[in-house]
Design an enzyme around this catalytic site. Structure first.
Site, PDB file in Angstrom:
ATOM      1  N   ASP A   1       3.875   0.465   1.287  1.00  0.00           N
ATOM      2  CA  ASP A   1       4.959  -0.505   1.437  1.00  0.00           C
ATOM      3  C   ASP A   1       6.177   0.209   2.011  1.00  0.00           C
ATOM      4  O   ASP A   1       6.197   1.434   2.123  1.00  0.00           O
ATOM      5  CB  ASP A   1       5.268  -1.226   0.127  1.00  0.00           C
ATOM      6  CG  ASP A   1       5.571  -0.313  -1.042  1.00  0.00           C
ATOM      7  OD1 ASP A   1       5.470   0.929  -0.873  1.00  0.00           O
ATOM      8  OD2 ASP A   1       5.901  -0.809  -2.126  1.00  0.00           O
TER       9      ASP A   1
ATOM     10  N   HIS B   1      -2.389  11.379   0.817  1.00  0.00           N
ATOM     11  CA  HIS B   1      -1.102  10.846   1.269  1.00  0.00           C
ATOM     12  C   HIS B   1      -0.138  12.001   1.565  1.00  0.00           C
ATOM     13  O   HIS B   1      -0.182  13.043   0.909  1.00  0.00           O
ATOM     14  CB  HIS B   1      -0.520   9.936   0.183  1.00  0.00           C
ATOM     15  CG  HIS B   1       0.597   9.078   0.654  1.00  0.00           C
ATOM     16  ND1 HIS B   1       1.907   9.505   0.686  1.00  0.00           N
ATOM     17  CD2 HIS B   1       0.602   7.805   1.131  1.00  0.00           C
ATOM     18  CE1 HIS B   1       2.672   8.538   1.155  1.00  0.00           C
ATOM     19  NE2 HIS B   1       1.904   7.490   1.433  1.00  0.00           N
TER      20      HIS B   1
END
Length: 220
Positions: A65, A186
């Site tokens: 997001d 990530h």
């Protein structure tokens, strides 16, 4: 309506906007932006879709997001506008880019030119409440993102998908051509030791060449 997109997306959005989930998503967005401080600006939520046509997408890099600090989110995953300090995840991405290809991008976190090169920097959750990651994960974005990935697979199956982190990897089930998936940890500081030295940018360019496409010009 505040949604804007390039003409090539008309078929996709015309189809989605008829669906109850999408109509509810837009209502949820309006409600959230009325009662909370949210990012990016509402008019930038779909900005990515104004910068590139579906037919020109070579690579999809999936984010979670938007950045949730003031002034950071600009509608492109991992990107910030010029003049904004690069967030830690983006700093780590730039470290690997320099190691892989010798490209030093640290002076600006604005990745708009990557999009113009064919890199679709997509957050699967398109909005967020300030300082509250994943705050909008349940307002309808998941269905939209699933439908988007399915649509992209239908129009051409040689797009390369870069999935960094467990959240992004969940979307691999909607990608038909598994040989075009590049997975990794990530780039967050919490998992950088696993993210680093994986030569992601070399792998992307090599896959593009294998698919008989021009490589990405990652320099500004």
């Amino acid at each position: 309506m505040w949604i804007k997109y390039a003409v090539g997306w008309r078929e996709f959005f015309d189809n989605e906007i008829k669906k109850p989930y999408f109509q509810q998503l837009l209502k949820n967005i309006d409600n959230e932006y009325e009662k909370n401080i949210c990012y990016p600006q509402k008019t930038d939520i779909f900005r990515l879709f104004t910068l590139i046509e579906p037919k020109d997408i070579k690579v999809v890099i999936i984010g979670q997001d938007p950045y949730h600090g003031p002034g950071q989110a600009n509608g492109l995953a991992f990107s910030v506008s010029s003049g904004i300090k690069n967030p830690p995840s983006l700093v780590n991405i730039f470290h690997e880019l320099k190691k892989d290809l010798g490209v030093d991008h640290h002076t600006s976190g604005n990745l708009e030119h990557w999009v113009k090169e064919g890199v679709f920097l997509y957050n699967t959750i398109g909005s967020v409440v300030t300082k509250t990651p994943l705050s909008h994960k349940d307002i309808g974005w998941t269905t939209f993102s699933q439908n988007l990935i399915i649509y992209l697979n239908q129009i051409h199956d040689d797009i390369i998908y870069v999935l960094w982190g467990n959240y992004a990897k969940q979307y691999s089930e909607y990608i038909t051509n598994k040989s075009n998936i590049i997975k990794g940890s990530h780039p967050s500081p919490f998992s950088y030791n696993l993210f680093k030295d994986q030569q992601f940018f070399i792998k992307i360019n090599n896959l593009l060449l294998k698919n008989k496409k021009n490589i990405i010009e990652w320099k500004m």
